[in-house]
Design an enzyme around this catalytic site. Structure first.
Site, mmCIF file in Angstrom:
data_model
loop_
_atom_site.group_PDB
_atom_site.id
_atom_site.type_symbol
_atom_site.label_atom_id
_atom_site.label_comp_id
_atom_site.label_asym_id
_atom_site.label_seq_id
_atom_site.Cartn_x
_atom_site.Cartn_y
_atom_site.Cartn_z
ATOM 1 N N HIS A 188 1.643 5.171 -2.172
ATOM 2 C CA HIS A 188 0.886 6.243 -3.185
ATOM 3 C C HIS A 188 2.278 7.003 -3.673
ATOM 4 O O HIS A 188 2.760 7.870 -3.144
ATOM 5 C CB HIS A 188 0.083 7.222 -2.586
ATOM 6 C CG HIS A 188 -1.223 6.533 -1.964
ATOM 7 N ND1 HIS A 188 -2.303 6.312 -2.637
ATOM 8 C CD2 HIS A 188 -1.319 6.042 -0.512
ATOM 9 C CE1 HIS A 188 -3.196 5.730 -1.830
ATOM 10 N NE2 HIS A 188 -2.613 5.617 -0.642
ATOM 11 N N PHE A 189 2.905 6.296 -4.851
ATOM 12 C CA PHE A 189 3.963 7.120 -5.076
ATOM 13 C C PHE A 189 3.937 8.430 -6.231
ATOM 14 O O PHE A 189 4.774 9.027 -6.470
ATOM 15 C CB PHE A 189 5.029 6.014 -5.862
ATOM 16 C CG PHE A 189 5.847 5.063 -5.103
ATOM 17 C CD1 PHE A 189 5.819 5.548 -3.565
ATOM 18 C CD2 PHE A 189 6.461 4.015 -5.345
ATOM 19 C CE1 PHE A 189 6.476 4.822 -2.699
ATOM 20 C CE2 PHE A 189 7.279 3.326 -4.516
ATOM 21 C CZ PHE A 189 7.328 3.535 -3.149
ATOM 22 N N HIS A 215 -10.483 1.154 1.135
ATOM 23 C CA HIS A 215 -10.574 2.108 1.872
ATOM 24 C C HIS A 215 -11.759 2.254 2.639
ATOM 25 O O HIS A 215 -12.996 2.566 1.967
ATOM 26 C CB HIS A 215 -10.387 3.418 1.288
ATOM 27 C CG HIS A 215 -10.119 4.592 2.170
ATOM 28 N ND1 HIS A 215 -8.941 5.358 2.712
ATOM 29 C CD2 HIS A 215 -11.171 5.352 2.917
ATOM 30 C CE1 HIS A 215 -9.099 6.220 3.239
ATOM 31 N NE2 HIS A 215 -10.560 6.359 3.889
ATOM 32 N N HIS A 261 0.851 -1.206 -0.055
ATOM 33 C CA HIS A 261 0.090 -0.125 0.012
ATOM 34 C C HIS A 261 0.914 1.163 -0.007
ATOM 35 O O HIS A 261 1.225 1.784 1.066
ATOM 36 C CB HIS A 261 -0.740 -0.147 1.144
ATOM 37 C CG HIS A 261 -1.716 0.946 1.167
ATOM 38 N ND1 HIS A 261 -3.315 1.062 1.901
ATOM 39 C CD2 HIS A 261 -2.164 2.135 0.744
ATOM 40 C CE1 HIS A 261 -3.859 1.806 1.382
ATOM 41 N NE2 HIS A 261 -3.269 2.629 1.206
ATOM 42 N N ASP A 271 0.638 2.783 3.573
ATOM 43 C CA ASP A 271 -0.088 3.734 3.018
ATOM 44 C C ASP A 271 0.925 5.274 2.838
ATOM 45 O O ASP A 271 0.366 6.337 3.381
ATOM 46 C CB ASP A 271 -1.415 4.325 4.185
ATOM 47 C CG ASP A 271 -2.266 4.924 3.459
ATOM 48 O OD1 ASP A 271 -2.350 5.088 1.992
ATOM 49 O OD2 ASP A 271 -3.416 5.347 4.181
ATOM 50 N N ASN A 329 -4.797 5.915 -7.024
ATOM 51 C CA ASN A 329 -5.361 7.387 -7.129
ATOM 52 C C ASN A 329 -4.213 8.298 -7.408
ATOM 53 O O ASN A 329 -3.824 9.379 -6.881
ATOM 54 C CB ASN A 329 -5.912 7.807 -5.679
ATOM 55 C CG ASN A 329 -4.843 7.797 -4.473
ATOM 56 O OD1 ASN A 329 -3.779 6.880 -4.663
ATOM 57 N ND2 ASN A 329 -4.901 8.403 -3.367
ATOM 58 N N HIS A 388 -5.840 -0.093 6.258
ATOM 59 C CA HIS A 388 -5.458 0.957 7.599
ATOM 60 C C HIS A 388 -6.547 0.813 8.663
ATOM 61 O O HIS A 388 -7.336 1.829 8.887
ATOM 62 C CB HIS A 388 -5.128 2.386 7.016
ATOM 63 C CG HIS A 388 -6.204 2.892 5.961
ATOM 64 N ND1 HIS A 388 -7.547 2.994 6.093
ATOM 65 C CD2 HIS A 388 -5.718 3.441 4.633
ATOM 66 C CE1 HIS A 388 -8.002 3.119 4.778
ATOM 67 N NE2 HIS A 388 -6.992 3.590 4.073
ATOM 68 N N HIS A 439 3.013 13.959 1.097
ATOM 69 C CA HIS A 439 2.507 15.285 0.608
ATOM 70 C C HIS A 439 3.802 16.414 1.223
ATOM 71 O O HIS A 439 4.499 16.102 2.196
ATOM 72 C CB HIS A 439 1.078 15.628 1.664
ATOM 73 C CG HIS A 439 0.187 14.758 1.322
ATOM 74 N ND1 HIS A 439 -0.360 14.822 0.003
ATOM 75 C CD2 HIS A 439 -0.538 13.899 1.756
ATOM 76 C CE1 HIS A 439 -1.383 14.005 -0.047
ATOM 77 N NE2 HIS A 439 -1.417 13.401 0.928
HETATM 78 O O1 DOR Z 1 -4.631 10.057 4.368
HETATM 79 C C1 DOR Z 1 -4.750 9.210 3.338
HETATM 80 N N1 DOR Z 1 -4.063 9.766 2.062
HETATM 81 N N2 DOR Z 1 -5.498 8.435 3.138
HETATM 82 C C2 DOR Z 1 -5.900 8.003 2.058
HETATM 83 O O2 DOR Z 1 -6.790 7.056 1.938
HETATM 84 C C3 DOR Z 1 -5.482 8.294 0.556
HETATM 85 C C4 DOR Z 1 -3.937 8.776 1.011
HETATM 86 C C5 DOR Z 1 -3.306 9.502 0.140
HETATM 87 O O3 DOR Z 1 -3.232 9.361 -1.203
HETATM 88 O O4 DOR Z 1 -2.787 10.661 0.008
HETATM 89 ZN ZN ZN Z 2 -3.713 4.708 0.757
HETATM 90 ZN ZN ZN Z 3 -7.069 4.688 2.323
#
Ligand code: DOR
Ligand code: ZN
Ligand code: ZN
Length: 417
Positions: free
Chosen positions: A57-58, A173, A55, A286, A89, A220, A290
């Site tokens: 998010h790159f 999710h 899990h 996860d 996403n 999560h 950011h």
């Molecule tokens: O806090 C989160 N950030 N929860 C998620 O499910 C997505 C993730 C993101 O892609 O920033």
């Molecule tokens: Zn996620």
């Molecule tokens: Zn999530």
């Protein structure tokens, strides 16, 4: 044999002083007297299966300034993670087989570790066609970063029945969007009130009631009640290091904002008990990189999510060292279980026939996490200064890719099948 590695090997549930024989990237023998072209003796160090982070998010393609596949997978290697599964996403969501193919085209040559891609579930997804090309599917029942969302029971039911025919696992999710309060929120407390445990419980119950036959993995897990709602569902439970180790007292304004939210100590304790009892099956970071500029916006505008691919596994190894959890639990949640949940047949254990993906751990080498020494583009971590054990080496299909926290080979990540 090309390569023979000796150490205290995690083999069939116990640590044994033995040797691993490797040929063409595969484990071809395990035994005390193996000989090969090259012998590397790690002495008392532990040889554990490389971790699988199912899990991350790159942000590649679309927001490569935040993280790209190169920095993300280097960060993974640094932490002993030899396989990552990347979420769909992206700035432009990845929800069709054509979009999966495009993403593969962009990211493949950048990977330092092995990887798989998730396909997002939407009403437009060509699920059966995507199935051959993805490591799993992802369903968002609650709104969060990106605009993938499907919270209508009729559609979810229909999509999961189609997923069931493919045999793939769907990671969810699980926050029921109908229960999430919308509107301004000024601090951590309001963020938690807006996204209460009931949202998690409701999403899990609704999925269980559908009985679609799909293999469901709940991402999560964040609450005591959510964990209790898992009983009897047959779903697997994924957990993060931040929900396990941080709670709402960790208040760094926007930096501590994440979905689902950090909650009170009571929930954390329930998660720790659940982990010890074998009710939390897989660790997923996860990893949501950011930027400080985004996180320092007004609380309301700051995006949710924390980085984690480069800290979660070393933090968990720190918990083993401090005897909060045992080594069996560590190996189960970082490699064995994620491999079985996502059907990665060549990964997840030190056995003949498996890919030679390993991390070498010196249990004496406890270190403090320092964001300055991380490979991720994300320049901050919620775990600054925390105790963690980084591997002294990470081995991908027989090649040492990271040694003493330095890059040790050319880039050779491949997609998993
Ligand atoms: O806090 C989160 N950030 N929860 C998620 O499910 C997505 C993730 C993101 O892609 O920033
Ligand atoms: Zn996620
Ligand atoms: Zn999530």
């Amino acid at each position: 044999m090309d390569l023979v590695i000796e150490g205290r090997v995690y083999f069939r549930g116990s640590l044994t002083r033995t040797r691993i024989g490797i040929e063409d990237g595969k484990i071809t023998a395990i035994g005390r007297n193996l000989r090969g072209d090259e012998l590397v003796d790690h002495g008392d160090r532990l040889l554990l299966p490389g971790a699988i982070d199912p899990h991350v998010h790159f942000r590649d393609p679309g927001q490569e300034a935040k993280e790209d596949f190169s920095t993300g997978t280097l960060a993974a290697a640094h932490a002993g993670v030899t396989t990552i599964l990347d979420m769909p996403n992206n700035l432009r969501p990845v929800i069709t087989s054509a979009q999966v193919a495009d993403k593969r085209e962009t990211v493949s040559s950048r990977a330092w570790v092995d990887f798989g891609l998730f396909g997002g579930l939407s009403r437009f997804s060509d699920i059966e066609r995507m199935a051959d090309d993805v490591a799993g599917f992802k369903l968002y029942m609650g709104s969060t970063t990106g605009n993938l969302l499907e919270n209508d029971d009729r559609w979810i039911d229909a999509m999961l029945r189609r997923v069931a025919t493919t045999g793939r696992t769907v990671s969810v999710h699980a926050e029921d969007d109908a229960i999430l309060a919308k509107g301004p929120e000024l601090d951590m407390e309001e963020h938690e009130l807006h996204r209460p445990p009931e949202a998690e419980v409701s999403a899990i119950r609704r999925l269980a009631a559908m009985g679609t036959g799909a293999r469901v993995n709940i991402c999560h897990l964040s609450s005591a009640e959510g964990l209790a709602a898992m009983d009897g569902t047959g779903f697997t439970a994924e957990f993060t290091a931040h929900h396990l180790m941080l709670d709402s007292r960790f208040d760094r304004k926007g930096y501590s904002k994440v979905n689902p939210p950090l909650r009170t100590m009571r929930h954390r304790e329930a998660l720790m008990d659940g982990l010890k009892a074998g009710k939390l099956h897989i660790l997923g970071s996860d990893h949501a990189p950011h930027t400080p500029a985004e996180k320092e916006k007004r609380f309301d505008e700051a995006p949710s999510g924390m980085p984690g691919v480069e800290t979660s596994v070393p933090l968990l190894m720190g918990l083993v060292k401090h005897e909060f959890i045992d080594l069996h639990t560590f190996v189960a949640v970082t490699s064995l279980n994620p491999a079985s949940v996502f059907g990665l047949r060549n990964k997840g254990a030190i056995e003949v026939g498996m890919d030679a993906d390993l991390m070498v751990i010196d249990p004496k080498r406890m270190a403090r996490i320092d964001a300055k020494h991380l490979y991720s583009k994300c320049p901050w971590t919620p775990f600054e200064g925390w105790d963690a054990i980084y591997p002294v080496a990470t081995i991908l299909r027989g090649t040492m890719i990271m040694e003493d926290e330095n890059v040790a080979s050319a880039r050779q990540g491949q997609e998993v099948h």
